[in-house]
Write a protein that holds these residues in place. Sequence first.
Motif, PDB file in Angstrom:
ATOM      1  N   CYS A   1      -4.412  -3.180  -1.772  1.00  0.00           N
ATOM      2  CA  CYS A   1      -3.818  -3.296  -0.442  1.00  0.00           C
ATOM      3  C   CYS A   1      -3.910  -2.090   0.267  1.00  0.00           C
ATOM      4  O   CYS A   1      -4.442  -2.195   1.762  1.00  0.00           O
ATOM      5  CB  CYS A   1      -2.285  -3.465  -0.693  1.00  0.00           C
ATOM      6  SG  CYS A   1      -1.733  -4.912  -1.227  1.00  0.00           S
ATOM      7  N   ARG A   2      -4.354  -0.831  -0.218  1.00  0.00           N
ATOM      8  CA  ARG A   2      -4.997   0.185   0.454  1.00  0.00           C
ATOM      9  C   ARG A   2      -5.982   0.077   1.161  1.00  0.00           C
ATOM     10  O   ARG A   2      -6.249   0.448   2.348  1.00  0.00           O
ATOM     11  CB  ARG A   2      -4.596   1.530  -0.435  1.00  0.00           C
ATOM     12  CG  ARG A   2      -3.366   2.094  -0.846  1.00  0.00           C
ATOM     13  CD  ARG A   2      -2.997   3.253  -1.573  1.00  0.00           C
ATOM     14  NE  ARG A   2      -1.819   3.626  -1.894  1.00  0.00           N
ATOM     15  CZ  ARG A   2      -1.496   4.210  -2.827  1.00  0.00           C
ATOM     16  NH1 ARG A   2      -2.425   4.661  -3.711  1.00  0.00           N
ATOM     17  NH2 ARG A   2      -0.418   4.634  -2.933  1.00  0.00           N
TER      18      ARG A   2
ATOM     19  N   ALA B   1       0.898  -1.423  -0.004  1.00  0.00           N
ATOM     20  CA  ALA B   1       0.069   0.047  -0.066  1.00  0.00           C
ATOM     21  C   ALA B   1       0.884   1.293   0.030  1.00  0.00           C
ATOM     22  O   ALA B   1       0.473   2.001  -0.580  1.00  0.00           O
ATOM     23  CB  ALA B   1      -0.943   0.099   1.172  1.00  0.00           C
TER      24      ALA B   1
END
Length: 192
Positions: free
Chosen positions: A90-91, A58
Amino acid sequence: MALSLPIDPAANDLLNRSPLALLLGMVLDQQIPLEKAFSSPYVLAQRLGHEPTAEELAGYDREALVTLFATPPALHRFPKAMAERVQQVCRILVERYGGDPAGLWVDARTGAELLSRIADLPGFGRQKAQIFLALLGKRYDVRPAGWQAAAGGYGEPDAYRSVADITDPDSLARVRSYKQEMKAAAKARGAG
């Protein structure tokens, strides 16, 4: 029964023990052979020298991540777009699930809830979300109430429609045959 694809055994092992690798394989399973998509998380880990976390990806430098994806052999035929998509996913894992990829599914109470969570991820339309839900249910025993119905035809037992149904070379051949039939039918409808 875990996922068993005709790929490097170490790549299969990673998919079966790492929720992040499994999710990223599914993210990358678009417009490339599934063997390539599901091998790429292993290749990414090799390039990094360790298995990445959602937090690491991220926050990874965008251009450096694109370079990791584009280095030959590229992890995807669209390395820039897919590196960005992986970073976006991923964030979301960091923001919504504390960086734990399994957080996406461990506390989902119903199949419909889990399907909605998956479909909220970048790059996951309804069909892809249903396939991932079926993969979680069939291969990893993630089975909230109503998971099979939420997965649609992909959740049916003994179906051979997607990566969720691959356990050996025979099942892979059956899934490929099904996909070819669907492409042929779509082409026929388009010509009609």
